[in-house]
Design a protein around this motif. Structure first.
Motif, PDB file in Angstrom:
ATOM      1  N   ILE A  52       0.863  -1.195   0.000  1.00  0.00           N
ATOM      2  CA  ILE A  52       0.000   0.000   0.000  1.00  0.00           C
ATOM      3  C   ILE A  52       0.895   1.239   0.000  1.00  0.00           C
ATOM      4  N   PRO A  53       1.056   1.904  -1.149  1.00  0.00           N
ATOM      5  CA  PRO A  53       1.862   3.123  -1.169  1.00  0.00           C
ATOM      6  C   PRO A  53       1.079   4.257  -0.491  1.00  0.00           C
ATOM      7  N   ALA A  54       1.701   4.853   0.511  1.00  0.00           N
ATOM      8  CA  ALA A  54       1.027   5.923   1.267  1.00  0.00           C
ATOM      9  C   ALA A  54       2.027   7.018   1.616  1.00  0.00           C
ATOM     10  N   ALA A  55       2.939   7.281   0.686  1.00  0.00           N
ATOM     11  CA  ALA A  55       4.010   8.239   0.975  1.00  0.00           C
ATOM     12  C   ALA A  55       3.871   9.531   0.173  1.00  0.00           C
ATOM     13  N   GLY A  56       2.747   9.683  -0.528  1.00  0.00           N
ATOM     14  CA  GLY A  56       2.575  10.891  -1.350  1.00  0.00           C
ATOM     15  C   GLY A  56       2.406  12.134  -0.493  1.00  0.00           C
ATOM     16  N   LEU A  57       2.557  13.292  -1.117  1.00  0.00           N
ATOM     17  CA  LEU A  57       2.472  14.546  -0.364  1.00  0.00           C
ATOM     18  C   LEU A  57       1.033  15.038  -0.207  1.00  0.00           C
ATOM     19  N   GLY A  58       0.136  14.513  -1.028  1.00  0.00           N
ATOM     20  CA  GLY A  58      -1.281  14.885  -0.896  1.00  0.00           C
ATOM     21  C   GLY A  58      -1.531  16.358  -1.114  1.00  0.00           C
ATOM     22  N   THR A  59      -0.854  16.944  -2.098  1.00  0.00           N
ATOM     23  CA  THR A  59      -0.954  18.402  -2.270  1.00  0.00           C
ATOM     24  C   THR A  59      -2.355  18.867  -2.671  1.00  0.00           C
ATOM     25  N   ARG A  60      -3.141  17.936  -3.249  1.00  0.00           N
ATOM     26  CA  ARG A  60      -4.501  18.352  -3.651  1.00  0.00           C
ATOM     27  C   ARG A  60      -5.446  18.485  -2.461  1.00  0.00           C
ATOM     28  N   VAL A  61      -5.003  18.038  -1.308  1.00  0.00           N
ATOM     29  CA  VAL A  61      -5.883  18.110  -0.137  1.00  0.00           C
ATOM     30  C   VAL A  61      -5.281  18.999   0.956  1.00  0.00           C
ATOM     31  N   LYS A  68      -3.033  11.887   3.901  1.00  0.00           N
ATOM     32  CA  LYS A  68      -4.404  11.799   3.363  1.00  0.00           C
ATOM     33  C   LYS A  68      -4.982  10.406   3.576  1.00  0.00           C
ATOM     34  N   GLU A  69      -4.097   9.407   3.679  1.00  0.00           N
ATOM     35  CA  GLU A  69      -4.561   8.032   3.900  1.00  0.00           C
ATOM     36  C   GLU A  69      -5.229   7.870   5.262  1.00  0.00           C
ATOM     37  N   MET A  70      -5.022   8.839   6.181  1.00  0.00           N
ATOM     38  CA  MET A  70      -5.651   8.777   7.503  1.00  0.00           C
ATOM     39  C   MET A  70      -6.917   9.626   7.573  1.00  0.00           C
ATOM     40  N   ARG A 116      10.096   3.135   4.554  1.00  0.00           N
ATOM     41  CA  ARG A 116      10.010   4.547   4.188  1.00  0.00           C
ATOM     42  C   ARG A 116      10.522   4.796   2.774  1.00  0.00           C
ATOM     43  N   GLN A 117       9.761   5.579   2.031  1.00  0.00           N
ATOM     44  CA  GLN A 117      10.240   6.084   0.746  1.00  0.00           C
ATOM     45  C   GLN A 117      10.927   7.407   1.085  1.00  0.00           C
ATOM     46  N   LYS A 118      12.234   7.442   0.926  1.00  0.00           N
ATOM     47  CA  LYS A 118      12.959   8.599   1.481  1.00  0.00           C
ATOM     48  C   LYS A 118      12.719   9.881   0.696  1.00  0.00           C
ATOM     49  N   THR A 121       9.859  11.543  -2.260  1.00  0.00           N
ATOM     50  CA  THR A 121       8.612  11.256  -2.984  1.00  0.00           C
ATOM     51  C   THR A 121       8.869  11.415  -4.484  1.00  0.00           C
ATOM     52  N   LYS A 122       9.380  10.329  -5.065  1.00  0.00           N
ATOM     53  CA  LYS A 122       9.762  10.378  -6.484  1.00  0.00           C
ATOM     54  C   LYS A 122       8.724   9.732  -7.378  1.00  0.00           C
ATOM     55  N   GLY A 123       7.516   9.499  -6.848  1.00  0.00           N
ATOM     56  CA  GLY A 123       6.441   8.959  -7.682  1.00  0.00           C
ATOM     57  C   GLY A 123       6.005   7.566  -7.255  1.00  0.00           C
ATOM     58  N   LEU A 124       4.833   7.162  -7.765  1.00  0.00           N
ATOM     59  CA  LEU A 124       4.237   5.876  -7.383  1.00  0.00           C
ATOM     60  C   LEU A 124       5.129   4.698  -7.796  1.00  0.00           C
ATOM     61  N   GLY A 125       5.745   4.807  -8.981  1.00  0.00           N
ATOM     62  CA  GLY A 125       6.634   3.720  -9.438  1.00  0.00           C
ATOM     63  C   GLY A 125       7.805   3.546  -8.478  1.00  0.00           C
ATOM     64  N   HIS A 126       8.376   4.666  -8.054  1.00  0.00           N
ATOM     65  CA  HIS A 126       9.491   4.613  -7.100  1.00  0.00           C
ATOM     66  C   HIS A 126       9.022   4.040  -5.770  1.00  0.00           C
ATOM     67  N   ALA A 127       7.800   4.427  -5.335  1.00  0.00           N
ATOM     68  CA  ALA A 127       7.258   3.902  -4.069  1.00  0.00           C
ATOM     69  C   ALA A 127       7.144   2.373  -4.142  1.00  0.00           C
ATOM     70  N   VAL A 128       6.630   1.876  -5.263  1.00  0.00           N
ATOM     71  CA  VAL A 128       6.472   0.413  -5.402  1.00  0.00           C
ATOM     72  C   VAL A 128       7.835  -0.267  -5.404  1.00  0.00           C
ATOM     73  N   GLY A 150      -3.006   3.932  -1.681  1.00  0.00           N
ATOM     74  CA  GLY A 150      -3.436   4.309  -0.333  1.00  0.00           C
ATOM     75  C   GLY A 150      -4.526   5.353  -0.266  1.00  0.00           C
ATOM     76  N   ASP A 151      -4.804   6.022  -1.381  1.00  0.00           N
ATOM     77  CA  ASP A 151      -5.853   7.052  -1.343  1.00  0.00           C
ATOM     78  C   ASP A 151      -7.080   6.644  -2.156  1.00  0.00           C
ATOM     79  N   ASP A 152      -7.143   5.399  -2.594  1.00  0.00           N
ATOM     80  CA  ASP A 152      -8.298   4.909  -3.358  1.00  0.00           C
ATOM     81  C   ASP A 152      -9.062   3.885  -2.536  1.00  0.00           C
ATOM     82  N   MET A 174      -9.802   9.521  -2.380  1.00  0.00           N
ATOM     83  CA  MET A 174      -9.550  10.313  -1.172  1.00  0.00           C
ATOM     84  C   MET A 174      -8.406  11.305  -1.393  1.00  0.00           C
ATOM     85  N   GLY A 175      -7.910  11.371  -2.622  1.00  0.00           N
ATOM     86  CA  GLY A 175      -6.840  12.320  -2.951  1.00  0.00           C
ATOM     87  C   GLY A 175      -7.381  13.649  -3.433  1.00  0.00           C
ATOM     88  N   ASN A 176      -8.713  13.771  -3.548  1.00  0.00           N
ATOM     89  CA  ASN A 176      -9.253  15.090  -3.884  1.00  0.00           C
ATOM     90  C   ASN A 176     -10.478  15.410  -3.033  1.00  0.00           C
TER      91      ASN A 176
END
Ligand code: UTP
Length: 290
Positions: free
Chosen positions: A9-18, A27-29, A103-105, A107-114, A131-133, A255-257
Motif C-alpha cells: 500500500i503506497p502511502a508516501a505521497g504529499l497529498g498536495t490536492r488536499v 491523506k490516507e488517515m 520509508r520512501q525517502k 517522494t519520487k512517484g508511485l513507481g518509485h514507491a512500489v 493508499g488514497d483509493d 480520497m486524494g481530492n
C-alpha cells in the motif's frame, strides 16, 4: 498458479490536492465517517485472503503505524469503563494483518514507491492497493484481480471507464475483451493529451503485478510530472502481452481530492444503519436550501 499472499500500500505521497489538511496529516488517515481511508484498504486486502501487507510511508506518517498498533492506555480505559464493543474493535485493529512499514525517502512517484517494496515482495506476484483509493463493494476489488491473476498468470490492473475530461488527468488504456468483465491490455499512457487517448478505460487504484516489474522499474526514467510513473513500467508488461484488466465491481472513492472525500463520507454515512435515518433527514432539509 501461485496464490497472492502479499500486498503493498503506497502511502508516501504529499497529498498536495488536499492541503492544508495534509500538511501534517497523511491523506490516507482522512476518515470516511469514523474510519481512516487506509483501514478500509487494509480490510479489503485481508478480505481478499492477503496475509502480509507492506505500507510505504515517509516522514510524518507515524500515525499510520500507531493506528494499526496496540494502544495500551486506550484499551485499558475502554475495558475499565465497560465499553466492550469499542474495545473489541480497537483490539481487532492491531490483529488485522501482519503489517510492515518501509520509508520512501524521497517522494519520487508511485513507481518509485512500489520499487521500495522489492525486498518485502521477493520473487512472487503481489497486489498493490493505492493508499488514497477506497473501493467499497461486496466482492473485494483486490480479490477480483487476484482471481484474474490465477486464471491468466499475468499482471492485472483494476480498470473503469472515466469521463473524457478525467482521462487526461489519469491514464488511458488500449483494451480488447477477454471474457465477462476481463480485458487484455495491450498499451497505456499516463495523462494523455486529447489526441493520445486510447480509450476511456483507466487504471483505478488496484493492480496485481508479477515480480519482473522491479527490474523494469529500475530502468524506468522519470515521466509525467518528473516522477517515476508506475504506468510507464506497467506499459512494458502490457506491450509484451503480459497484462490483463478487470472492470471491477464496487464503488471507488478518490480520497486524494476534496470532492472524492465529501462523496465518500456522504455515501458511506447513508449506507450505515446507525446513521442513515438521521443523516438522510438532515440532507433532505439541506437540499431544500440549495
Ligand atoms: P498520488 O499521485 O495520487 O498521490 O498517488 P500524491 O502525490 O500524494 O498526490 P498529490 O497530487 O500531491 O495530491 C497515489 C498513491 O501513491 C502514493 C500516494 O500516497 C497515494 O496513496 N505515492 C505517491 C507514494 O507512496 N509515493 C509517491 O512518491 C507518490
Amino acid at each position: 498458479m501461485q496464490k497472492i499472499r502479499k500486498a503493498v500500500i503506497p502511502a508516501a505521497g504529499l497529498g498536495t490536492r488536499v492541503l492544508p489538511a495534509t500538511k501534517s496529516m497523511p491523506k490516507e488517515m482522512l476518515p470516511i465517517v469514523d474510519k481512516p481511508a487506509i483501514q478500509y484498504i487494509v480490510e479489503e486486502a485481508v478480505a481478499a485472503g492477503i496475509e502480509d501487507i507492506l505500507i510505504i510511508t515517509n516522514r510524518g506518517k507515524g500515525i499510520i503505524e500507531d493506528h494499526f498498533d496496540h494502544s495500551v492506555e486506550l484499551e485499558y480505559r475502554l475495558r475499565d469503563s465497560g465499553k466492550t464493543n469499542m474495545l473489541e474493535q480497537v483490539e481487532a485493529l492491531s490483529r488485522l494483518a501482519n503489517i510492515q512499514y518501509v520509508r520512501q525517502k524521497e517522494t519520487k512517484g508511485l513507481g518509485h514507491a512500489v520499487s521500495c517494496a522489492k525486498a518485502f515482495v521477493g520473487n512472487e506476484p503481489f497486489a498493490v492497493l493505492y493508499g488514497d483509493d477506497v473501493i467499497i463493494g461486496n466482492d473485494p476489488a483486490c480479490g477480483q484481480l487476484c482471481r484474474a491473476y490465477e486464471e491468466f498468470g499475468k499482471s492485472v490492473v483494476g480498470i473503469k471507464e472515466v469521463t473524457a475530461e478525467q482521462i487526461t488527468r489519469y491514464c488511458s488504456l488500449a483494451v480488447s475483451p477477454a471474457h465477462d468483465n476481463i480485458y487484455h491490455v495491450s498499451d497505456m499512457i499516463e495523462k494523455p493529451s486529447p489526441d493520445k487517448i486510447m480509450s476511456l478505460f483507466s487504471i483505478l487504484g488496484r493492480c496485481v503485478l508479477t515480480p519482473d516489474i522491479f527490474d523494469i522499474l529500475d530502468e524506468t526514467k522519470p515521466g509525467a510530472g518528473g516522477e517515476i510513473q508506475l504506468t510507464d513500467a506497467m506499459r512494458v508488461q502490457a506491450i509484451g502481452g503480459n497484462m490483463m484488466g478487470v472492470d471491477f465491481t464496487g464503488t471507488r472513492y478518490d480520497m486524494g481530492n476534496k470532492l472524492g472525500i465529501l462523496q465518500a463520507n456522504c455515501e458511506v454515512a447513508l449506507s450505515r444503519p446507525d446513521l442513515r435515518d438521521d443523516f438522510a433527514a438532515y440532507l433532505k432539509e439541506l437540499v431544500k436550501t440549495l
